[in-house]
Motif scaffolding. Structure first.
Motif, mmCIF file in Angstrom:
data_model
loop_
_atom_site.group_PDB
_atom_site.id
_atom_site.type_symbol
_atom_site.label_atom_id
_atom_site.label_comp_id
_atom_site.label_asym_id
_atom_site.label_seq_id
_atom_site.Cartn_x
_atom_site.Cartn_y
_atom_site.Cartn_z
ATOM 1 N N THR A 135 33.960 -73.898 -14.190
ATOM 2 C CA THR A 135 32.931 -73.506 -13.453
ATOM 3 C C THR A 135 33.089 -74.227 -11.579
ATOM 4 O O THR A 135 31.945 -74.001 -10.689
ATOM 5 C CB THR A 135 31.837 -73.491 -14.435
ATOM 6 O OG1 THR A 135 31.622 -74.326 -14.515
ATOM 7 C CG2 THR A 135 31.867 -72.082 -15.060
ATOM 8 N N ARG A 136 33.668 -75.424 -11.917
ATOM 9 C CA ARG A 136 33.219 -76.225 -10.962
ATOM 10 C C ARG A 136 33.530 -75.593 -9.526
ATOM 11 O O ARG A 136 32.726 -75.891 -8.216
ATOM 12 C CB ARG A 136 34.978 -76.770 -10.848
ATOM 13 C CG ARG A 136 34.743 -78.301 -9.492
ATOM 14 C CD ARG A 136 36.043 -78.924 -10.277
ATOM 15 N NE ARG A 136 36.330 -80.024 -11.474
ATOM 16 C CZ ARG A 136 36.414 -80.556 -11.971
ATOM 17 N NH1 ARG A 136 37.181 -81.921 -10.961
ATOM 18 N NH2 ARG A 136 36.775 -81.106 -12.954
ATOM 19 N N PRO A 137 34.216 -74.593 -8.708
ATOM 20 C CA PRO A 137 33.809 -73.651 -7.909
ATOM 21 C C PRO A 137 32.976 -73.429 -7.248
ATOM 22 O O PRO A 137 32.133 -73.076 -6.454
ATOM 23 C CB PRO A 137 35.278 -72.992 -7.331
ATOM 24 C CG PRO A 137 35.909 -72.507 -9.190
ATOM 25 C CD PRO A 137 35.410 -73.933 -9.979
ATOM 26 N N TYR A 138 32.409 -72.686 -7.983
ATOM 27 C CA TYR A 138 30.747 -72.096 -8.040
ATOM 28 C C TYR A 138 29.463 -73.231 -7.706
ATOM 29 O O TYR A 138 29.266 -73.216 -7.014
ATOM 30 C CB TYR A 138 30.975 -71.145 -9.454
ATOM 31 C CG TYR A 138 31.934 -69.756 -9.321
ATOM 32 C CD1 TYR A 138 31.602 -69.002 -8.585
ATOM 33 C CD2 TYR A 138 32.550 -69.734 -10.301
ATOM 34 C CE1 TYR A 138 32.751 -67.438 -8.455
ATOM 35 C CE2 TYR A 138 33.552 -69.406 -10.311
ATOM 36 C CZ TYR A 138 33.357 -68.325 -9.409
ATOM 37 O OH TYR A 138 34.564 -67.362 -9.790
ATOM 38 N N LEU A 139 30.216 -74.313 -8.793
ATOM 39 C CA LEU A 139 28.945 -75.005 -8.716
ATOM 40 C C LEU A 139 28.592 -76.062 -7.522
ATOM 41 O O LEU A 139 27.762 -76.314 -6.565
ATOM 42 C CB LEU A 139 29.285 -75.594 -10.191
ATOM 43 C CG LEU A 139 28.579 -75.323 -11.014
ATOM 44 C CD1 LEU A 139 29.082 -76.397 -13.040
ATOM 45 C CD2 LEU A 139 26.883 -74.654 -10.779
ATOM 46 N N LEU A 170 35.699 -73.935 7.619
ATOM 47 C CA LEU A 170 35.822 -74.535 6.209
ATOM 48 C C LEU A 170 35.551 -73.459 5.171
ATOM 49 O O LEU A 170 35.039 -72.138 5.481
ATOM 50 C CB LEU A 170 33.842 -74.708 5.900
ATOM 51 C CG LEU A 170 33.573 -75.492 4.600
ATOM 52 C CD1 LEU A 170 34.711 -77.138 4.123
ATOM 53 C CD2 LEU A 170 32.376 -76.171 4.682
ATOM 54 N N LYS A 171 36.473 -73.852 4.063
ATOM 55 C CA LYS A 171 36.565 -72.309 3.225
ATOM 56 C C LYS A 171 36.243 -73.297 2.196
ATOM 57 O O LYS A 171 37.183 -73.943 1.564
ATOM 58 C CB LYS A 171 37.913 -71.802 3.003
ATOM 59 C CG LYS A 171 38.543 -71.266 4.393
ATOM 60 C CD LYS A 171 39.871 -70.260 4.466
ATOM 61 C CE LYS A 171 39.772 -70.201 5.956
ATOM 62 N NZ LYS A 171 41.061 -69.631 6.488
ATOM 63 N N LEU A 172 35.675 -72.678 0.859
ATOM 64 C CA LEU A 172 35.371 -73.549 -0.026
ATOM 65 C C LEU A 172 35.555 -72.293 -1.531
ATOM 66 O O LEU A 172 35.147 -71.461 -1.705
ATOM 67 C CB LEU A 172 33.709 -72.787 -0.525
ATOM 68 C CG LEU A 172 33.246 -74.887 0.075
ATOM 69 C CD1 LEU A 172 31.613 -74.740 -0.048
ATOM 70 C CD2 LEU A 172 33.688 -75.704 0.152
ATOM 71 N N GLY A 173 36.627 -72.066 -1.836
ATOM 72 C CA GLY A 173 37.874 -71.073 -2.301
ATOM 73 C C GLY A 173 37.483 -71.564 -4.065
ATOM 74 O O GLY A 173 36.395 -72.874 -4.490
ATOM 75 N N ASN A 174 38.474 -70.576 -4.604
ATOM 76 C CA ASN A 174 38.350 -71.132 -6.235
ATOM 77 C C ASN A 174 39.629 -71.650 -6.221
ATOM 78 O O ASN A 174 38.777 -72.863 -7.469
ATOM 79 C CB ASN A 174 38.463 -69.370 -7.087
ATOM 80 C CG ASN A 174 37.557 -68.891 -6.584
ATOM 81 O OD1 ASN A 174 35.897 -69.548 -6.772
ATOM 82 N ND2 ASN A 174 36.803 -67.863 -7.662
ATOM 83 N N ILE A 230 40.576 -78.147 -5.639
ATOM 84 C CA ILE A 230 38.716 -77.712 -6.723
ATOM 85 C C ILE A 230 39.460 -79.241 -7.601
ATOM 86 O O ILE A 230 38.019 -79.445 -7.819
ATOM 87 C CB ILE A 230 38.922 -76.537 -6.966
ATOM 88 C CG1 ILE A 230 38.409 -75.871 -5.740
ATOM 89 C CG2 ILE A 230 37.258 -76.408 -7.575
ATOM 90 C CD1 ILE A 230 36.714 -76.087 -4.974
ATOM 91 N N SER A 231 39.796 -78.868 -8.628
ATOM 92 C CA SER A 231 40.228 -79.652 -9.698
ATOM 93 C C SER A 231 40.318 -80.965 -9.059
ATOM 94 O O SER A 231 39.553 -81.839 -10.608
ATOM 95 C CB SER A 231 41.648 -79.370 -9.734
ATOM 96 O OG SER A 231 42.596 -79.537 -9.916
#
Length: 183
Positions: free
Chosen positions: A9-13, A62-66, A86-87
């Motif tokens: 859920t981290r990338p979505y949040l 900027l790219k906020l990927g999974n 992301i981790s």
């Protein structure tokens, strides 16, 4: 599909809080744990962590990927490519009020020795991420992620690791305020 098979859920949040910050006119900052897999300017890393301004004005592409946060940004006038797994994002918050979310830190096998930033350099100081109750590192087999919310530093609920209340800071003597007349 069970919890262990689902994606993090981290990338979505992170994307949701980034959008919340920008919609409300706040500056989104991310705190990141640095190791060999993180591509950031090492001269700005302190204690294996760095805080990055990811606002529209401070970044390009900027790219906020999974899996990764990728962007270009200027540090001391030179353009740098930034890539953060992301981790390794341990918090995202608004610089102006500190509201946001903290995530458990990832256990790293070998921390990278980094030097503290030199005095006088343009280090993004922002609002420091407030210390929260320590959380055990998360690995894929540990079950669902635990999510923490940042709390203001002045929170009366802050407690030490042993559960006791922290001592009150020494109180300064209260002087009567005075006005100075300037002509």
């Amino acid at each position: 599909m069970n919890v262990l098979d689902s994606t993090s859920t981290r990338p979505y949040l992170i994307r949701a809080l980034y959008e919340w910050c920008t919609d409300n006119g706040f500056t989104p900052y991310v705190a990141v744990t640095v190791d060999d897999s993180v591509q950031v300017p090492r001269e700005y890393v302190k204690n294996n962590e760095i805080v990055l301004n990811i606002s529209f004005d401070a970044t390009s592409s900027l790219k906020l990927g999974n899996d990764f946060i990728e962007f270009k940004a200027r540090f001391a006038g030179s353009a740098r490519e930034i890539m953060v797994p992301i981790s390794h994002v341990i918090a995202i918050y608004a610089r102006e009020n500190g509201q946001g979310m903290a995530f458990p830190m990832v256990a790293t096998s070998s921390p990278v020795p980094v030097s503290a930033a030199e005095p006088g350099t343009d280090v993004p100081d922002g609002t420091p991420v407030t210390a929260v109750t320590p959380v055990h590192p998360h690995s894929p087999g540990d079950g669902p992620e635990k999510i923490m919310q940042l709390v203001p530093e002045s929170s009366a609920e802050a407690q030490d690791d042993d559960g006791s209340e922290p001592p009150d800071p020494p109180k300064s003597p209260r002087a009567r305020p005075s006005l100075k007349r300037v002509k």
